[in-house]
Design a protein around this motif. Structure first.
Motif, PDB file in Angstrom:
ATOM      1  N   VAL A 155      -2.687  11.085  -9.835  1.00 16.22           N
ATOM      2  CA  VAL A 155      -3.764  10.180 -10.243  1.00 16.22           C
ATOM      3  C   VAL A 155      -4.040  10.349 -11.732  1.00 16.22           C
ATOM      4  O   VAL A 155      -4.302  11.453 -12.203  1.00 16.22           O
ATOM      5  N   ASN A 156      -3.931   9.251 -12.463  1.00 14.82           N
ATOM      6  CA  ASN A 156      -4.328   9.211 -13.875  1.00 14.82           C
ATOM      7  C   ASN A 156      -4.727   7.768 -14.156  1.00 14.82           C
ATOM      8  O   ASN A 156      -3.887   6.886 -14.244  1.00 14.82           O
ATOM      9  N   LEU A 157      -6.017   7.530 -14.255  1.00 12.22           N
ATOM     10  CA  LEU A 157      -6.532   6.161 -14.322  1.00 12.22           C
ATOM     11  C   LEU A 157      -6.041   5.379 -15.524  1.00 12.22           C
ATOM     12  O   LEU A 157      -6.083   4.142 -15.516  1.00 12.22           O
ATOM     13  N   ASN A 158      -5.542   6.059 -16.538  1.00 11.55           N
ATOM     14  CA  ASN A 158      -5.146   5.364 -17.766  1.00 11.55           C
ATOM     15  C   ASN A 158      -3.651   5.432 -18.053  1.00 11.55           C
ATOM     16  O   ASN A 158      -3.211   5.007 -19.115  1.00 11.55           O
TER      17      ASN A 158
ATOM     18  N   VAL B  98      -4.757  -1.670  -4.163  1.00 10.99           N
ATOM     19  CA  VAL B  98      -4.791  -1.125  -2.802  1.00 10.99           C
ATOM     20  C   VAL B  98      -6.041  -1.616  -2.080  1.00 10.99           C
ATOM     21  O   VAL B  98      -5.989  -2.030  -0.913  1.00 10.99           O
ATOM     22  N   GLY B  99      -7.182  -1.581  -2.788  1.00  9.63           N
ATOM     23  CA  GLY B  99      -8.423  -2.070  -2.190  1.00  9.63           C
ATOM     24  C   GLY B  99      -8.345  -3.535  -1.805  1.00  9.63           C
ATOM     25  O   GLY B  99      -8.814  -3.933  -0.732  1.00  9.63           O
ATOM     26  N   LYS B 100      -7.743  -4.353  -2.663  1.00  8.63           N
ATOM     27  CA  LYS B 100      -7.599  -5.780  -2.357  1.00  8.63           C
ATOM     28  C   LYS B 100      -6.728  -5.991  -1.123  1.00  8.63           C
ATOM     29  O   LYS B 100      -7.055  -6.802  -0.241  1.00  8.63           O
TER      30      LYS B 100
ATOM     31  N   LEU C 174      -0.977   6.748 -10.498  1.00 12.74           N
ATOM     32  CA  LEU C 174      -1.952   5.965  -9.733  1.00 12.74           C
ATOM     33  C   LEU C 174      -3.123   5.676 -10.670  1.00 12.74           C
ATOM     34  O   LEU C 174      -4.066   6.444 -10.777  1.00 12.74           O
ATOM     35  N   ASN C 175      -3.044   4.538 -11.353  1.00  9.59           N
ATOM     36  CA  ASN C 175      -4.078   4.187 -12.327  1.00  9.59           C
ATOM     37  C   ASN C 175      -5.109   3.257 -11.705  1.00  9.59           C
ATOM     38  O   ASN C 175      -5.031   2.900 -10.525  1.00  9.59           O
ATOM     39  N   ALA C 176      -6.064   2.866 -12.506  1.00 10.40           N
ATOM     40  CA  ALA C 176      -7.176   2.046 -12.010  1.00 10.40           C
ATOM     41  C   ALA C 176      -6.685   0.714 -11.445  1.00 10.40           C
ATOM     42  O   ALA C 176      -7.177   0.240 -10.403  1.00 10.40           O
ATOM     43  N   GLU C 177      -5.720   0.107 -12.123  1.00 17.20           N
ATOM     44  CA  GLU C 177      -5.214  -1.193 -11.670  1.00 17.20           C
ATOM     45  C   GLU C 177      -4.541  -1.079 -10.302  1.00 17.20           C
ATOM     46  O   GLU C 177      -4.784  -1.902  -9.414  1.00 17.20           O
TER      47      GLU C 177
ATOM     48  N   VAL D 182       0.848  -1.196   0.000  1.00 17.71           N
ATOM     49  CA  VAL D 182       0.000   0.000   0.000  1.00 17.71           C
ATOM     50  C   VAL D 182       0.883   1.246   0.000  1.00 17.71           C
ATOM     51  O   VAL D 182       0.625   2.220  -0.718  1.00 17.71           O
ATOM     52  N   HIS D 183       1.957   1.209   0.804  1.00 16.57           N
ATOM     53  CA  HIS D 183       2.878   2.350   0.854  1.00 16.57           C
ATOM     54  C   HIS D 183       3.622   2.503  -0.471  1.00 16.57           C
ATOM     55  O   HIS D 183       3.859   3.625  -0.932  1.00 16.57           O
ATOM     56  N   THR D 184       3.991   1.376  -1.051  1.00 14.11           N
ATOM     57  CA  THR D 184       4.721   1.409  -2.314  1.00 14.11           C
ATOM     58  C   THR D 184       3.874   2.029  -3.420  1.00 14.11           C
ATOM     59  O   THR D 184       4.369   2.811  -4.240  1.00 14.11           O
ATOM     60  N   ILE D 185       2.596   1.703  -3.439  1.00 12.21           N
ATOM     61  CA  ILE D 185       1.705   2.206  -4.491  1.00 12.21           C
ATOM     62  C   ILE D 185       1.391   3.689  -4.279  1.00 12.21           C
ATOM     63  O   ILE D 185       1.482   4.497  -5.208  1.00 12.21           O
ATOM     64  N   LEU D 186       1.018   4.053  -3.044  1.00 14.41           N
ATOM     65  CA  LEU D 186       0.620   5.434  -2.790  1.00 14.41           C
ATOM     66  C   LEU D 186       1.815   6.358  -2.533  1.00 14.41           C
ATOM     67  O   LEU D 186       1.725   7.565  -2.774  1.00 14.41           O
TER      68      LEU D 186
END
Length: 578
Positions: free
Chosen positions: A226-229, A242-244, A234-237, A204-208
């Protein structure tokens, strides 16, 4: 006549801590807590750009990296009047939550459990009975007789080899160990599982934050766009992952950590009457804002002070008021320009190191003089305990429903009175109970972040006041938060665009500091008074109470001569597993 024993270093902690305890008639009658290391981070950042300070002070500790960074950038934001976007506040909350419950799980299984669990008794356990026990307290899938039989075989190989590895140097066979073999096997199995789980949740720390340890942060928000694509943002994947991770953590905490905690605690309920800080004063700065304006009324972690164990009254916290929080150095290896018996508020704080202690080898500290590298903070002249227990007590005393629900559940499950919270057992249990709340909050903050992004709000930083030319000639601010081990605050004074003074009061400073000018003990020292010691040569009881605070003094000591040449380094690496 009392006999003095020394435990130095206290292991399975961060940093270097020495405990000297005087024992008479099988009980501790006096105790002294000494930090035997110094870092001087406050001096290192003097004269630097305030926007860079977080990167230095984050390295105060190799475990508490996130919290020092956030406290630092909040101090600068407070001084300069910078408001961060909602997404940045939520991302910080998620990082804080993930750090906190990962820290609590690691503390319980890998730093504290071996004070209660006898690994060698695993060889006497019946895997089938262990399976039945596991399935009676949780629906966690790894609970078959075959699974526990495999774990037992792994431990037997350790024992047969004569090299216990991570389980070496424990108090095996100690008369204070009370768990049946099957509970020992259950705990050791989950010790090993927790090793695997904890390395996943830090993603989680690595991603955010870009990496772990020492994630990246930013005065004004977060450094991750943040750019989902976009593959580099920080994209959608990545957000979905992070949610998982947060959902997996929620399950592990509720189906492994807390059931184990309650199962083990049920055999040590006598420790509900041992290890209370004698003054029973508890401080929580509060944190985890839910309204993006850092209003203490919106904090998930409540703000407040409890005095003398009185849960009917919660006092207010004011980190700016110079008469409230002061640090003393009368028993510390520091000097103040105003004299050693005077207290200073952190805005006016000084870090003037002056070591006057004994030179090794020596038998005992001269506790009539200075005996620690920790200063001694006080709130209105009173010693305070900080940490998960303080937060749970403040929330419980304020009548916050989720706090009352989880605390009352545990008290009923263990069949102990509310007074049992003021203890080593209560301190240990508070981490697990808090983790239940944290697991819920992490998912709540995550949902809020995703909903904001779905609505088109992708802002992660406010850069409006990044130009030093727009800053006042002089400014000061305080950044505070709740670290896993308790209230953490950084105070900064900025002059002419540079850091003029910087002071940090960390949780272990509150809990582990030496006596103040009035002779009052801090939490570590006072909590040890009255503790029964079964075997002076193997004082596991001292470790039980000290480990319940999860001490964090730092990771290494670096020494340089006046010309900057490296002299020596003492490295204990991460959380010592000794």
């Amino acid at each position: 006549m009392a006999n003095r024993i020394v435990v130095d270093p206290i292991t399975r902690i961060e940093g270097h801590l020495r405990i000297e305890a005087e024992i008479k008639d099988g009980k501790i009658v006096n105790a002294y807590s000494s930090s035997t290391m110094v870092r001087g981070m406050e001096k290192i950042v003097e004269g630097r750009d305030p926007r860079d300070v977080w990167a230095f002070v984050q390295r105060t500790c190799g475990v508490c990296t996130t919290v020092h960074a956030i406290a630092s950038i909040r101090a600068v934001e407070d001084a300069l009047g910078i408001k961060v976007p909602p997404n940045a506040e939520l991302a910080r909350n998620i990082v804080t939550v993930a750090h906190a419950f990962q820290d609590h799980v690691v503390h319980f299984y890998h730093l504290h459990a071996l004070d209660w669990v006898d690994v060698t008794k695993v060889l006497e356990a019946d895997p089938k009975a262990t399976s039945e026990l596991a399935q009676s307290i949780s629906k966690w899938p790894n609970s078959s007789p075959g699974y526990f039989s495999d774990v037992k075989t792994r431990i037997k190989k350790f024992v047969d080899s004569g090299q216990l590895g991570i389980f070496a140097n424990g108090y095996w066979g100690h008369p204070a160990m009370k768990l049946p073999p099957e509970v020992n096997l259950l705990a050791v199995a989950h010790y090993l599982e927790a090793l695997e789980w904890q390395k996943e949740i830090v993603k989680v720390h690595t991603i955010l934050g870009g990496k772990n340890p020492h994630p990246h942060f930013l005065v004004g928000g977060m450094a991750s766009a943040v750019n989902l694509n976009d593959a580099g943002s920080l994209n959608a994947e990545r957000l979905a992952y992070v949610g998982k991770l947060l959902k997996d953590a929620h399950r592990f905490i509720n189906e492994v950590y807390v059931p184990d905690l309650l199962a083990i605690a049920s055999f040590y309920k006598d420790w509900g009457g041992i290890g209370a800080s004698k003054f029973k004063n508890y401080l929580s700065y509060g944190d985890l804002p839910s309204d993006n304006i850092r209003n203490p009324k919106s904090y998930k972690w409540p703000q407040g002070i409890i005095v003398n164990g009185d849960l009917s009254t919660v006092h207010d916290v004011d980190l700016e008021k110079t008469d409230d929080i002061q640090e003393f150095v009368n028993k510390s290896w520091y000097d103040y320009s105003v004299g050693k018996d005077k207290g200073l508020h952190p805005y006016n704080g000084e870090t003037n190191i002056h070591y006057t202690g004994p030179k090794p080898p020596y038998d005992y500290l001269d506790v009539d003089k200075e005996y620690s590298f920790l200063k001694t903070p006080r709130w209105q002249g009173k010693p305070m305990e900080v940490g998960p227990l303080a937060r749970m007590l403040v929330g419980y005393a304020k009548g916050v429903p989720e706090y009352k629900n989880v605390v009352d559940y545990a008290l009923k499950k263990l069949d102990v009175p509310v007074e049992a919270l003021f203890s080593t057992l209560g301190r240990t249990a508070a981490r697990g109970l808090e983790s239940v709340l944290l697991a819920d909050w992490g998912l709540e903050f995550y949902d809020q972040l995703i909903n904001n992004i779905k609505k088109g709000d992708t802002r992660m930083a406010n850069m409006e006041k990044w130009d030093p030319a727009t800053w006042p000639k002089e400014a000061k601010g305080v950044g505070y938060m709740e670290a896993p081990r308790g209230g953490l605050a950084h105070w900064i004074v900025i002059k002419d665009g540079k850091t003029a003074n910087y002071q940090m009061v960390v949780p272990t400073t509150w809990n582990a500091s030496p006596r103040d000018p009035k002779g009052q003990m801090s939490a570590y020292e006072s909590a040890l008074i009255g503790t029964p010691i079964a075997d002076e040569n193997n004082p596991v009881e001292i470790l039980r109470t000290i480990h319940s605070f999860d001490p964090c003094l730092a990771c290494a000591v670096h020494l340089y001569d006046p010309k900057g040449k490296h002299i020596s380094q003492i490295q204990i690496g991460g959380a010592c597993m000794i």
